[in-house]
Write an enzyme that holds these catalytic residues in place. Structure first.
Site, PDB file in Angstrom:
ATOM      1  N   TYR A 148      54.583  34.925  39.457  1.00 54.96           N
ATOM      2  CA  TYR A 148      54.775  35.298  40.848  1.00 54.96           C
ATOM      3  C   TYR A 148      56.192  35.778  41.049  1.00 54.96           C
ATOM      4  O   TYR A 148      57.124  35.315  40.394  1.00 54.96           O
ATOM      5  CB  TYR A 148      54.566  34.105  41.781  1.00 54.96           C
ATOM      6  CG  TYR A 148      53.183  33.519  41.783  1.00 54.96           C
ATOM      7  CD1 TYR A 148      52.770  32.652  40.783  1.00 54.96           C
ATOM      8  CD2 TYR A 148      52.292  33.797  42.828  1.00 54.96           C
ATOM      9  CE1 TYR A 148      51.508  32.091  40.804  1.00 54.96           C
ATOM     10  CE2 TYR A 148      51.030  33.228  42.856  1.00 54.96           C
ATOM     11  CZ  TYR A 148      50.641  32.377  41.844  1.00 54.96           C
ATOM     12  OH  TYR A 148      49.395  31.824  41.860  1.00 54.96           O
ATOM     13  N   HIS A 156      51.173  37.189  46.329  1.00 52.40           N
ATOM     14  CA  HIS A 156      50.129  37.068  45.311  1.00 52.40           C
ATOM     15  C   HIS A 156      50.758  37.285  43.943  1.00 52.40           C
ATOM     16  O   HIS A 156      51.694  38.066  43.812  1.00 52.40           O
ATOM     17  CB  HIS A 156      49.061  38.141  45.520  1.00 52.40           C
ATOM     18  CG  HIS A 156      48.223  37.909  46.734  1.00 52.40           C
ATOM     19  ND1 HIS A 156      47.207  36.985  46.775  1.00 52.40           N
ATOM     20  CD2 HIS A 156      48.257  38.484  47.952  1.00 52.40           C
ATOM     21  CE1 HIS A 156      46.651  37.009  47.972  1.00 52.40           C
ATOM     22  NE2 HIS A 156      47.266  37.907  48.711  1.00 52.40           N
ATOM     23  N   LYS A 189      45.317  41.270  39.162  1.00 55.19           N
ATOM     24  CA  LYS A 189      46.590  41.093  38.460  1.00 55.19           C
ATOM     25  C   LYS A 189      46.632  42.057  37.288  1.00 55.19           C
ATOM     26  O   LYS A 189      45.600  42.513  36.800  1.00 55.19           O
ATOM     27  CB  LYS A 189      46.699  39.659  37.921  1.00 55.19           C
ATOM     28  CG  LYS A 189      46.673  38.629  39.030  1.00 55.19           C
ATOM     29  CD  LYS A 189      46.769  37.233  38.475  1.00 55.19           C
ATOM     30  CE  LYS A 189      46.198  36.205  39.432  1.00 55.19           C
ATOM     31  NZ  LYS A 189      46.502  36.419  40.834  1.00 55.19           N
TER      32      LYS A 189
END
Lengths: 251, 309
Positions: A148, A156, A189
């Site tokens: 992060y 996020h 991601k």
């Protein structure tokens, strides 16, 4: 991929309270109270004051062990987290079975015997931590860590991290690559492989000083979809399939 | 409730949804309160009510699935509607599968064994703006180009004594790997061409003003020789320069490719492989994985995460 902040004021808040600052505060506080964690075969249990628990949470070290006790808080730290606080930040001490552990080497060796890949994992962990990225366990996403940009309540995570070393057999076949990339993509991601190399001599790994001989190279792995990119795609990364975060409400 | 005309519902998907919803209704019926006895008429009533509910659910599911299908189609075919400038002949390259309309081959080329290429003798259509290399005013095409155009019915390749080489013969030339293209490379070529991308062999200039066509060993430093030579190695290697669909593409000034398609064989490229390739190629690299007729593209990019405040 640009960072996705969770709510409208999140980015500003993150700028106002940089991680490095929180980590410094944590470091000072723990050192002052000479906090000692007890080392077990898989983790470290650290007893702290409530304010310190809050600081640890702000920097995302460890998990709070819920209990009815109000005076002290118990935090469960992974080996990486504990060794980072011990060896890099030098703000905690460790004991084992009631005996205070003086030697960093002894702790290192102990952690190594419990987890043979600990040196490589720790190098990867400290590599990103020292750049002030926040790292948490990536187990939910089938990876080693998730990274992060700031506290998870504000942003996020952008990267799911896989640690690779010379002799590891991860991502060695195409289906592994498909799997890891797909998993990462489905949770919006980017897959980040951390290649840790150096220290080819096994003997060197007995000392934590071997960490200095490691080199970490970062590599993103992403999938490109030709159907979606025919218009005018300047970037090499695929358009991420993300949910529209502007709809998220302030917590 | 209106039922939307379903288009191309995946039968397997529909069935599984069907079963799920049916089970849902069954579950609800079974868990009636104990004092409600199973009366023949009431159970019939509840069963028909269940069927009615089920039909409603089914129609809703149909509608959702249909919308999802429509979205997927829109995503994949959006460039067709947004590029009016694209040559009419090349529209056929966008279609695939059952919608493909074949024309009887109108262009003709002659295979020249010594060159490992076909010399184009009759050109029909604008597809030649994005296919084939030009040497001394003549156009030549590689086996993958010849095969692709033959597959879509645009080209006939002539062999010895003016006999048209059938597709079977062209496929064999690819699988034999004697013309600088292996089957995996061809899959990549065909897939991207079908989507409208423009491909050329890496290291082979589109035009070479004034130069006569040379034998493969003389053509360029690495390109063809390397491709022919490296066939068995299965190391990571660059294969095609890929350009985005472009109706104004010019062989005389193609510009930089959007990326270079690479193959790394049976396993993903090692970090070292990627580093070596990227050190000699400026354009982004994408590694192709071909399996079961599907082509996937992956980027392995070196980055350096910033130090945060």
């Amino acid at each position: 991929m640009a960072p996705r902040w969770k709510w409208k004021g999140a980015e500003a808040k993150a700028l106002a309270e940089p991680i490095s600052k929180s980590v410094s505060e944590l470091q000072l506080s723990l050192a002052k109270t000479e906090s000692t964690g007890s080392l077990s075969s898989c983790n470290v249990l650290l007893a702290v004051e409530p304010e310190q628990a809050e600081l640890l949470d702000r920097c995302c070290f460890g998990r709070l062990v819920l209990s009815a006790e109000k005076v002290k808080k118990w935090i469960q730290l992974s080996f990486e987290e504990a060794f980072y606080l011990l060896y890099i930040l030098k703000c905690i001490k460790l004991s084992r079975q009631g005996r205070f552990l003086e030697s960093e080497v002894e702790i290192w060796m102990y952690m190594r015997t419990k987890r043979p890949n600990f040196p490589v994992f720790f190098k990867a962990y400290s590599h990103l931590r020292s750049k002030n990225w926040v790292l948490r366990s990536g187990l939910q996403y089938g990876v080693d860590f998730v990274a992060y940009r700031h506290h998870p309540s504000l942003v996020h995570s952008e990267y799911s991290v896989l640690v690779q070393s010379g002799d590891s057999d991860r991502l060695r076949v195409w289906s592994d690559v498909h799997c890891a990339v797909r998993l990462s993509g489905s949770v919006a991601k980017t897959l980040l492989a951390l290649h840790v190399s150096g220290n080819s001599n096994r003997e060197d790994l007995n000392l934590p000083t071997c960490l200095g001989n490691y080199r970490v190279e970062e590599q993103t792995i992403s999938r490109w979809s030709p159907e979606l990119s025919r218009e005018d795609d300047e970037t090499t990364s695929p358009k991420p399939k993300v949910t529209n975060v502007s709809n998220l409400k302030t917590p | 409730m209106n039922c939307i005309t379903p288009i191309r519902l995946n039968p397997v998907g529909f069935r599984s949804v069907f079963i799920n919803h049916y089970c849902l209704i069954r579950f609800n019926i079974k868990h009636k309160k104990p004092h409600e006895k199973a009366h023949p008429s009431s159970s019939l009533g509840s069963l028909s009510a269940a069927h009615q509910l089920f039909d409603e659910l089914r129609q809703r599911v149909c509608k959702t699935e249909v919308l999802m299908e429509e979205e997927n189609w829109e995503a994949s075919s959006s460039s067709e509607t947004e590029e009016p400038g694209f040559a009419a002949d090349d529209d056929e390259e966008f279609h695939s599968g059952p919608k493909l309309q074949f024309r009887v081959g109108s262009s003709k080329a002659r295979w020249v064994t010594e060159l490992g290429m076909a010399e184009v003798e009759v050109k029909r259509g604008k597809l030649w703006t994005t296919t084939g290399i030009i040497r001394s005013g003549k156009t030549y095409c590689f086996i993958e180009e010849a095969l692709y155009l033959s597959e879509i019915g645009e080209l006939q390749i002539l062999g010895n004594e003016d006999v048209v080489i059938p597709l079977k013969g062209l496929y064999e030339m690819v699988t034999e790997e004697k013309s600088g293209c292996c089957w995996e490379s061809y899959e990549v070529y065909r897939y991207l061409k079908g989507l409208g991308y423009i491909l050329g062999r890496h290291g082979v200039p589109w035009t070479s003003k004034g130069a006569a066509i040379m034998t493969p060993s003389g053509e360029g430093e690495d390109s063809v020789t390397k491709l022919l030579g490296d066939m068995q190695l299965c190391d990571a290697r660059e294969v095609f320069d890929v350009y985005l669909p472009n109706s104004r593409f010019k062989k005389s000034s193609p510009g930089e490719p959007s990326f270079v398609a690479c193959l790394s064989g049976d396993s993903p490229p090692s970090k070292e492989d990627v580093r070596v390739l990227q050190s000699r190629i400026a354009a982004p690299l994408r590694f192709c994985h071909i399996a079961q007729g599907r082509v996937s593209f992956f980027s392995f990019s070196s980055i350096n995460l910033p130090i945060l405040p």
